[in-house]
Design an enzyme around this catalytic site. Structure first.
Site, mmCIF file in Angstrom:
data_model
loop_
_atom_site.group_PDB
_atom_site.id
_atom_site.type_symbol
_atom_site.label_atom_id
_atom_site.label_comp_id
_atom_site.label_asym_id
_atom_site.label_seq_id
_atom_site.Cartn_x
_atom_site.Cartn_y
_atom_site.Cartn_z
ATOM 1 N N ASP A 32 0.824 -1.213 0.000
ATOM 2 C CA ASP A 32 0.000 0.000 0.000
ATOM 3 C C ASP A 32 0.860 1.267 0.000
ATOM 4 O OD1 ASP A 32 -2.363 1.399 -0.039
ATOM 5 O OD2 ASP A 32 -2.707 1.266 2.120
ATOM 6 N N ASN B 70 -10.888 -2.781 -5.386
ATOM 7 C CA ASN B 70 -10.133 -1.837 -6.230
ATOM 8 C C ASN B 70 -10.775 -1.643 -7.607
ATOM 9 O OD1 ASN B 70 -6.882 -2.877 -4.908
ATOM 10 N ND2 ASN B 70 -8.126 -1.122 -4.316
HETATM 11 C C1 IPE Z 1 -5.418 -2.740 -0.138
HETATM 12 O O1 IPE Z 1 -5.102 -1.404 -0.289
HETATM 13 C C2 IPE Z 1 -5.421 -3.439 -1.461
HETATM 14 C C3 IPE Z 1 -4.123 -3.612 -2.083
HETATM 15 C C4 IPE Z 1 -2.966 -3.249 -1.581
HETATM 16 C C5 IPE Z 1 -4.137 -4.267 -3.357
HETATM 17 P P1 IPE Z 1 -6.234 -0.288 -0.478
HETATM 18 O O2 IPE Z 1 -5.509 1.005 -0.629
HETATM 19 O O3 IPE Z 1 -7.147 -0.679 -1.566
HETATM 20 O O4 IPE Z 1 -7.004 -0.380 0.900
HETATM 21 P P2 IPE Z 1 -7.830 0.720 1.696
HETATM 22 O O5 IPE Z 1 -8.842 1.271 0.731
HETATM 23 O O6 IPE Z 1 -6.863 1.767 2.136
HETATM 24 O O7 IPE Z 1 -8.430 -0.003 2.857
HETATM 25 C C1 IPE Z 2 -1.536 0.269 -3.409
HETATM 26 O O1 IPE Z 2 -1.354 1.635 -3.439
HETATM 27 C C2 IPE Z 2 -1.793 -0.320 -4.770
HETATM 28 C C3 IPE Z 2 -3.152 -0.810 -4.965
HETATM 29 C C4 IPE Z 2 -4.103 -0.791 -4.096
HETATM 30 C C5 IPE Z 2 -3.470 -1.349 -6.282
HETATM 31 P P1 IPE Z 2 -2.582 2.652 -3.424
HETATM 32 O O2 IPE Z 2 -2.968 2.933 -4.830
HETATM 33 O O3 IPE Z 2 -3.661 2.146 -2.550
HETATM 34 O O4 IPE Z 2 -1.881 3.920 -2.787
HETATM 35 P P2 IPE Z 2 -2.519 4.916 -1.728
HETATM 36 O O5 IPE Z 2 -3.034 4.097 -0.594
HETATM 37 O O6 IPE Z 2 -3.596 5.666 -2.434
HETATM 38 O O7 IPE Z 2 -1.361 5.780 -1.314
HETATM 39 MG MG MG Z 3 -4.092 2.366 -0.596
#
Ligand code: IPE
Ligand code: IPE
Ligand code: MG
Length: 270
Positions: free
Chosen positions: A43, A91
């Site tokens: 993340d 996602n």
């Molecule tokens: C969790 O991260 C999913 C992945 C890393 C693929 P998200 O960024 O989607 O989770 P939330 O929305 O912060 O809980």
């Molecule tokens: C994790 O990074 C990747 C996926 C969930 C696909 P994020 O895209 O969630 O990055 P933040 O949480 O917005 O920084």
């Molecule tokens: Mg995220």
């Protein structure tokens, strides 16, 4: 799995760790067990990019580099299974251009990492609702999963279009069907049977869960499987998470005492 991984903690594989790579300046604790299965919620790509005035997709690109580095490091350390949360069921609700870019990255990852995965005897697997993936991703992914199926040095499991609740529901549906046909009696449904019907049934128990970016939640990842995993939340954004950070995380794991509801070793000796 052809290898006896119980030896892994005592005998680290021959590939040397690059000197000075770990922030703590040390490698792993000799004699302390390694986690067999490490799961990572990758993340912080978006925030990494935002902090640099870049587009979110730039963060995902840099995050893909971390995936390469961390997979290589896990293999060198002797981890038996590495599960990476790459794309959650939830996602799909992100803006279409971001979803499209992530699918494109996944496609490129599968193509570009093919040689390294095969050369290093890594078995690539995936969990999640793979049917939801676009065909241009699905084809090379299926191909690499099939071609690497007999590799036995490490399992790299990608969680794609994955949700822990959804996976549990699928397990329950499979069991319900067997109950309906009379294959199993309702009274035989126990925690082991549920585990065996999950998409992760072929993986060792999750020993260590790492989440990057400072968020302290599991976001629908491996809900059942995390029951006794050690949880480690680190502030590092995923694009910055590389081999030294993995080593630090594993060292932290090695210093934990896992009790599984029993008394600690110190108490038990009293
Ligand atoms: C969790 O991260 C999913 C992945 C890393 C693929 P998200 O960024 O989607 O989770 P939330 O929305 O912060 O809980
Ligand atoms: C994790 O990074 C990747 C996926 C969930 C696909 P994020 O895209 O969630 O990055 P933040 O949480 O917005 O920084
Ligand atoms: Mg995220």
């Amino acid at each position: 799995m052809g290898k006896d991984h119980s030896q892994a903690a005592k005998e680290l594989p021959p590939e040397p760790f690059e000197a000075g790579q770990s922030r703590v300046g040390e490698t792993l604790l000799a004699g302390a067990p390694l986690p067999r299965h490490v799961a990572i919620i990758m993340d912080g790509n978006g925030r990494w990019a935002r902090d640099r005035g870049l587009a979110r997709i730039d963060g995902h690109h840099e995050g893909a580099k971390s995936v390469r580095k961390v997979v290589r490091a896990a293999r060198a350390i002797g981890i038996e299974a590495l599960t990476l949360y790459a794309f959650s069921e939830q996602n799909w609700d992100r803006p279409p251009d971001e979803v499209e870019a992530l699918m494109e990255l996944l496609y490129r990852y599968v193509l570009e990492e093919r040689a390294e995965i095969m050369d290093n005897e890594i078995r690539l697997t995936a969990i999640g609702e793979l049917d939801r993936l676009p065909q241009f991703v699905r084809e090379p992914l299926d191909q690499l999963m099939a071609d690497s199926a007999d590799n036995d040095e490490m399992i790299l499991c990608l969680a794609l279009s994955y949700g822990g609740r959804e996976d549990l529901a699928a397990s329950m549906r499979a069991i319900a069907r067997k109950v309906q046909t009379g294959e199993i009696q309702p009274t035989r449904v126990d925690e082991r049977m549920i585990t065996e019907h999950l998409s992760t049934s072929y993986l060792p128990p999750v020993d260590l869960l790492i989440r990057t970016s400072g968020e302290q939640r599991v976001s629908n990842f491996l809900l059942w499987e995390l029951a006794y995993a050690e949880l480690l939340f680190v502030d590092t954004m995923w694009p910055d998470f590389r081999k030294p950070h993995l080593l630090d995380a594993i060292r932290a794991y090695q210093q934990r005492e896992r009790r599984f509801g029993r008394l600690s070793a110190a108490h038990a000796a009293d």
